[in-house]
Design a protein around this motif. Structure first.
Motif, PDB file in Angstrom:
ATOM      1  N   THR A  29       0.864  -1.182   0.000  1.00 58.74           N
ATOM      2  CA  THR A  29       0.000   0.000   0.000  1.00 58.74           C
ATOM      3  C   THR A  29       0.901   1.232   0.000  1.00 58.74           C
ATOM      4  OG1 THR A  29      -1.912   1.037   1.047  1.00 58.74           O
ATOM      5  CG2 THR A  29      -0.216   0.202   2.538  1.00 58.74           C
ATOM      6  N   TRP A  33      -1.886   6.558  -1.507  1.00 60.40           N
ATOM      7  CA  TRP A  33      -3.175   5.910  -1.814  1.00 60.40           C
ATOM      8  C   TRP A  33      -4.143   6.111  -0.647  1.00 60.40           C
ATOM      9  CZ3 TRP A  33      -6.988   2.648  -0.284  1.00 60.40           C
ATOM     10  CH2 TRP A  33      -7.822   2.112  -1.255  1.00 60.40           C
ATOM     11  N   ARG A  37      -7.532   8.448  -0.953  1.00 61.24           N
ATOM     12  CA  ARG A  37      -8.855   7.800  -0.957  1.00 61.24           C
ATOM     13  C   ARG A  37      -9.665   8.062   0.301  1.00 61.24           C
ATOM     14  NH1 ARG A  37      -9.139   4.184  -5.724  1.00 61.24           N
ATOM     15  NH2 ARG A  37      -7.153   4.726  -6.654  1.00 61.24           N
ATOM     16  N   CYS A 115     -21.205   1.307  12.503  1.00 59.79           N
ATOM     17  CA  CYS A 115     -20.902   2.753  12.445  1.00 59.79           C
ATOM     18  C   CYS A 115     -22.055   3.621  12.943  1.00 59.79           C
ATOM     19  CB  CYS A 115     -20.536   3.148  11.025  1.00 59.79           C
ATOM     20  SG  CYS A 115     -19.022   2.349  10.507  1.00 59.79           S
ATOM     21  N   ARG A 156      -5.850  -5.302   2.432  1.00 60.47           N
ATOM     22  CA  ARG A 156      -5.538  -3.857   2.438  1.00 60.47           C
ATOM     23  C   ARG A 156      -6.736  -2.962   2.104  1.00 60.47           C
ATOM     24  NH1 ARG A 156      -2.156  -3.056  -3.278  1.00 60.47           N
ATOM     25  NH2 ARG A 156      -3.882  -3.728  -4.619  1.00 60.47           N
ATOM     26  N   GLY A 157      -7.691  -3.466   1.336  1.00 62.47           N
ATOM     27  CA  GLY A 157      -8.842  -2.652   0.941  1.00 62.47           C
ATOM     28  C   GLY A 157      -9.671  -2.213   2.143  1.00 62.47           C
ATOM     29  N   GLY A 226     -16.350  -1.617  -1.065  1.00 63.88           N
ATOM     30  CA  GLY A 226     -16.115  -0.208  -0.732  1.00 63.88           C
ATOM     31  C   GLY A 226     -16.909   0.758  -1.588  1.00 63.88           C
ATOM     32  N   GLN A 227     -16.975   0.474  -2.896  1.00 60.15           N
ATOM     33  CA  GLN A 227     -17.663   1.434  -3.769  1.00 60.15           C
ATOM     34  C   GLN A 227     -19.171   1.458  -3.527  1.00 60.15           C
ATOM     35  OE1 GLN A 227     -16.339   0.993  -7.804  1.00 60.15           O
ATOM     36  NE2 GLN A 227     -14.241   1.575  -7.278  1.00 60.15           N
ATOM     37  N   VAL A 229     -20.588   0.777  -0.690  1.00 57.98           N
ATOM     38  CA  VAL A 229     -20.765   1.464   0.590  1.00 57.98           C
ATOM     39  C   VAL A 229     -20.681   2.977   0.370  1.00 57.98           C
ATOM     40  CG1 VAL A 229     -19.771   1.848   2.880  1.00 57.98           C
ATOM     41  CG2 VAL A 229     -19.871  -0.458   1.967  1.00 57.98           C
ATOM     42  N   ALA A 263     -15.996   7.836   8.346  1.00 59.44           N
ATOM     43  CA  ALA A 263     -15.775   6.656   7.500  1.00 59.44           C
ATOM     44  C   ALA A 263     -14.722   6.960   6.454  1.00 59.44           C
ATOM     45  CB  ALA A 263     -17.070   6.243   6.823  1.00 59.44           C
ATOM     46  N   ASN A 264     -14.783   8.167   5.921  1.00 60.27           N
ATOM     47  CA  ASN A 264     -13.916   8.530   4.809  1.00 60.27           C
ATOM     48  C   ASN A 264     -14.059  10.041   4.611  1.00 60.27           C
ATOM     49  OD1 ASN A 264     -13.077   9.133   2.147  1.00 60.27           O
ATOM     50  ND2 ASN A 264     -13.368   7.000   1.546  1.00 60.27           N
ATOM     51  N   ILE A 267     -16.313  11.117   1.795  1.00 58.42           N
ATOM     52  CA  ILE A 267     -17.768  11.043   2.043  1.00 58.42           C
ATOM     53  C   ILE A 267     -18.194  12.319   2.772  1.00 58.42           C
ATOM     54  CG2 ILE A 267     -19.604   9.844   3.332  1.00 58.42           C
ATOM     55  CD1 ILE A 267     -18.101   7.215   2.860  1.00 58.42           C
ATOM     56  N   ASN A 291     -11.009   5.167  10.941  1.00 56.07           N
ATOM     57  CA  ASN A 291     -12.422   4.893  11.229  1.00 56.07           C
ATOM     58  C   ASN A 291     -12.493   4.034  12.496  1.00 56.07           C
ATOM     59  OD1 ASN A 291     -15.050   3.938  11.325  1.00 56.07           O
ATOM     60  ND2 ASN A 291     -15.165   3.406   9.163  1.00 56.07           N
ATOM     61  N   GLY A 322     -23.354   2.973   7.892  1.00 59.99           N
ATOM     62  CA  GLY A 322     -22.392   1.867   7.918  1.00 59.99           C
ATOM     63  C   GLY A 322     -23.030   0.516   7.711  1.00 59.99           C
ATOM     64  N   SER A 323     -22.285  -0.497   8.118  1.00 62.25           N
ATOM     65  CA  SER A 323     -22.671  -1.892   7.915  1.00 62.25           C
ATOM     66  C   SER A 323     -24.098  -2.154   8.365  1.00 62.25           C
ATOM     67  CB  SER A 323     -21.698  -2.766   8.707  1.00 62.25           C
ATOM     68  OG  SER A 323     -22.246  -4.024   8.938  1.00 62.25           O
TER      69      SER A 323
HETATM   70  N1  ACO Z   1      -3.453   0.368  -0.997  1.00 59.30           N
HETATM   71  C1  ACO Z   1      -3.196   0.398  -2.303  1.00 59.30           C
HETATM   72  N2  ACO Z   1      -4.092  -0.034  -3.211  1.00 59.30           N
HETATM   73  C2  ACO Z   1      -5.259  -0.500  -2.772  1.00 59.30           C
HETATM   74  C3  ACO Z   1      -5.576  -0.550  -1.402  1.00 59.30           C
HETATM   75  C4  ACO Z   1      -4.605  -0.100  -0.501  1.00 59.30           C
HETATM   76  N3  ACO Z   1      -4.808  -0.086   0.820  1.00 59.30           N
HETATM   77  N4  ACO Z   1      -6.820  -1.050  -1.267  1.00 59.30           N
HETATM   78  C5  ACO Z   1      -7.278  -1.311  -2.491  1.00 59.30           C
HETATM   79  N5  ACO Z   1      -6.333  -0.975  -3.403  1.00 59.30           N
HETATM   80  C6  ACO Z   1      -6.401  -1.074  -4.881  1.00 59.30           C
HETATM   81  C7  ACO Z   1      -7.464  -2.050  -5.338  1.00 59.30           C
HETATM   82  O1  ACO Z   1      -6.940  -3.350  -5.381  1.00 59.30           O
HETATM   83  C8  ACO Z   1      -7.794  -1.506  -6.710  1.00 59.30           C
HETATM   84  O2  ACO Z   1      -6.788  -1.919  -7.611  1.00 59.30           O
HETATM   85  P1  ACO Z   1      -7.163  -2.337  -9.137  1.00 59.30           P
HETATM   86  O3  ACO Z   1      -7.789  -1.099  -9.734  1.00 59.30           O
HETATM   87  O4  ACO Z   1      -5.848  -2.695  -9.709  1.00 59.30           O
HETATM   88  O5  ACO Z   1      -8.133  -3.451  -8.981  1.00 59.30           O
HETATM   89  C9  ACO Z   1      -7.638   0.007  -6.569  1.00 59.30           C
HETATM   90  O6  ACO Z   1      -6.830   0.192  -5.378  1.00 59.30           O
HETATM   91  C10 ACO Z   1      -8.946   0.745  -6.409  1.00 59.30           C
HETATM   92  O7  ACO Z   1      -9.721   0.082  -5.398  1.00 59.30           O
HETATM   93  P2  ACO Z   1     -11.173   0.548  -5.047  1.00 59.30           P
HETATM   94  O8  ACO Z   1     -11.723  -0.326  -3.982  1.00 59.30           O
HETATM   95  O9  ACO Z   1     -11.951   0.700  -6.322  1.00 59.30           O
HETATM   96  O10 ACO Z   1     -10.892   2.004  -4.451  1.00 59.30           O
HETATM   97  P3  ACO Z   1     -11.915   3.146  -4.101  1.00 59.30           P
HETATM   98  O11 ACO Z   1     -11.574   4.351  -4.846  1.00 59.30           O
HETATM   99  O12 ACO Z   1     -13.342   2.678  -4.137  1.00 59.30           O
HETATM  100  O13 ACO Z   1     -11.579   3.444  -2.565  1.00 59.30           O
HETATM  101  C11 ACO Z   1     -12.375   2.921  -0.349  1.00 59.30           C
HETATM  102  C12 ACO Z   1     -11.700   2.404  -1.619  1.00 59.30           C
HETATM  103  C13 ACO Z   1     -11.465   3.954   0.302  1.00 59.30           C
HETATM  104  C14 ACO Z   1     -12.555   1.733   0.575  1.00 59.30           C
HETATM  105  C15 ACO Z   1     -13.747   3.559  -0.675  1.00 59.30           C
HETATM  106  O14 ACO Z   1     -14.501   2.734  -1.506  1.00 59.30           O
HETATM  107  C16 ACO Z   1     -14.542   3.887   0.554  1.00 59.30           C
HETATM  108  O15 ACO Z   1     -14.202   4.740   1.332  1.00 59.30           O
HETATM  109  N6  ACO Z   1     -15.691   3.231   0.773  1.00 59.30           N
HETATM  110  C17 ACO Z   1     -16.525   3.490   1.926  1.00 59.30           C
HETATM  111  C18 ACO Z   1     -15.950   2.943   3.201  1.00 59.30           C
HETATM  112  C19 ACO Z   1     -16.972   3.118   4.319  1.00 59.30           C
HETATM  113  O16 ACO Z   1     -17.582   4.151   4.412  1.00 59.30           O
HETATM  114  N7  ACO Z   1     -17.186   2.114   5.121  1.00 59.30           N
HETATM  115  C20 ACO Z   1     -18.330   2.217   6.029  1.00 59.30           C
HETATM  116  C21 ACO Z   1     -18.006   2.336   7.381  1.00 59.30           C
HETATM  117  S1  ACO Z   1     -17.309   0.912   8.020  1.00 59.30           S
HETATM  118  C22 ACO Z   1     -18.472   0.165   9.058  1.00 59.30           C
HETATM  119  O17 ACO Z   1     -19.620   0.431   9.073  1.00 59.30           O
HETATM  120  C23 ACO Z   1     -17.924  -0.936   9.852  1.00 59.30           C
END
Ligand code: ACO
Length: 334
Positions: A29, A33, A37, A115, A156-157, A226-227, A229, A263-264, A267, A291, A322-323
């Motif tokens: 990571t 990044w 994000r 959340c 890592r995601g 993630g997307q 959500v 969360a982000n 957002i 978070n 959240g979830s």
């Molecule tokens: N470091 C580097 N690269 C990464 C990482 C990381 N930590 N994690 C994922 N990637 C890569 C992926 O593999 C993907 O690569 P690819 O294009 O080669 O396949 C690329 O980065 C893009 O991944 P996406 O998942 O599409 O990234 P996105 O722009 O959607 O951002 C994120 C991800 C930050 C998780 C976003 O979707 C988000 O914030 N979602 C909401 C999270 C949230 O609000 N959660 C709710 C609260 S949690 C709860 O209730 C418990």
């Protein structure tokens, strides 16, 4: 009917700071990044065997009680929100009753709404106070999530987003009109439960409840689309905030502070633009804590308390998504 009012707030975070650079050393990571994000720069990870979900909750509750000028013996009821309990059962509320040294065997309720857990808990506590059943309630959000994260490239995601910590507020009866919690609003959409979940241990399949953690890593660590959500969060956040404002004949321009679940950062910024709020009316601390799920909102309330960032009659909106999916809001007149 009475009203309920927050009369004290406290928080506790573990000492250990884990920066994005630290994560770069253990998974594929990058600081860039993660910042781009999510806005996160660092988070706290608990020391296992020292910090627990319950004792972090207790530490924050003690501070909240002290700031309220109250003691454990004033507490009539405890509501504890977490997705990362110390035991599968019982929930951590009872441990707080013990660790605080409450002389009375007051009730302790555990809320599982991730959340949105803190706002759901605040709503439950508010109802108990409104009906006159209780006078003083501790509402706690605490999470020790680092122990359940997959801290390898595979996870890592999700794992770069979460941190540990706790926050608590003391909610107390007030007879002042139009003060305190003006209204709370809660929603769920269970068809999306598996888009953000930890599946095991659980009873969702024919397989036995407990499976070896390593063999079953995919189900025992958090999984998230993630997307999906993100897309749902930006819509639901705005809706539930407008619902709270409309219910009280208010508009976004009336707000003194928007306290979003952390969360982000993207957002939060999206919702801020939608509501046309200036930067000084939106609070973010995801940069330093990540978070912390049920703990994000009470940690912010405690930070504001410390900074004397809350004035009498200020209008605050708290909102979370959240979830579950679950989402919720609360409108507060201080
Ligand atoms: N470091 C580097 N690269 C990464 C990482 C990381 N930590 N994690 C994922 N990637 C890569 C992926 O593999 C993907 O690569 P690819 O294009 O080669 O396949 C690329 O980065 C893009 O991944 P996406 O998942 O599409 O990234 P996105 O722009 O959607 O951002 C994120 C991800 C930050 C998780 C976003 O979707 C988000 O914030 N979602 C909401 C999270 C949230 O609000 N959660 C709710 C609260 S949690 C709860 O209730 C418990």
């Amino acid at each position: 009917m009475y009203n309920s009012k927050i009369v004290g707030a406290g928080h506790y975070v573990p000492e250990k700071i884990v920066t994005n650079k630290d994560l770069e050393k253990i998974m594929d990571t990058s600081d860039e990044w993660i910042r781009e994000r999510s806005g996160i720069e660092e988070r706290r990870f608990a020391e296992m065997g020292v910090d627990t979900t319950a004792n972090m909750g207790t530490k924050s509750a003690k501070i909240a009680l002290e700031r309220a000028g109250l003691t454990a013996d004033d507490v009539d009821f405890i509501v504890f929100a977490t997705l990362s309990p110390d035991y599968y059962f019982p929930g951590p509320g009872v441990t707080v009753q013990h660790e605080l040294g409450c002389k009375r065997t007051v009730g302790a309720l555990d809320v599982r709404n991730q959340c949105s857990g803190f706002i759901y808990s605040l709503s439950v506590a508010d109802q108990f106070i409104k009906t006159g059943m209780y006078k003083t309630i501790l509402v706690i959000g605490s999470e020790l999530q680092s122990s359940g994260l997959d801290l390898t490239t595979r996870g890592r995601g999700v794992s770069v987003l979460f941190g540990d910590g706790a926050g608590a507020v003391v909610l107390q009866r007030t007879e002042e009109e139009n003060k305190g919690i003006l209204s709370t609003h809660m929603h769920s959409e269970g068809q999306f439960a598996e888009l953000l979940c930890v599946k095991s241990p659980g009873n969702h399949t024919k397989e036995k409840f407990y499976k070896d953690m390593h063999e079953d890593y995919k189900n025992t660590s958090p999984q998230m689309d993630g997307q999906a959500v993100f897309k749902n969060a930006v819509v639901r956040f705005s809706q539930v905030i407008m619902e709270a404002l409309k219910a009280n004949n208010c508009a976004p321009a009336d707000l003194d502070m928007f306290v979003p679940h952390q969360a982000n950062l993207r957002i939060t910024q999206f919702v801020q633009r939608k509501l046309q709020l200036p930067d000084n009316k939106v609070y973010s601390n995801i940069q330093k804590f990540g978070n912390t799920t049920a703990a994000t909102i009470p940690i912010i309330l405690s930070e504001l308390w410390e900074k004397k960032g809350i004035k009498e009659n200020d209008l605050f909106v708290l909102a979370a998504f959240g979830s579950g999916f679950t989402w919720a809001s609360a409108l507060i007149r201080w």
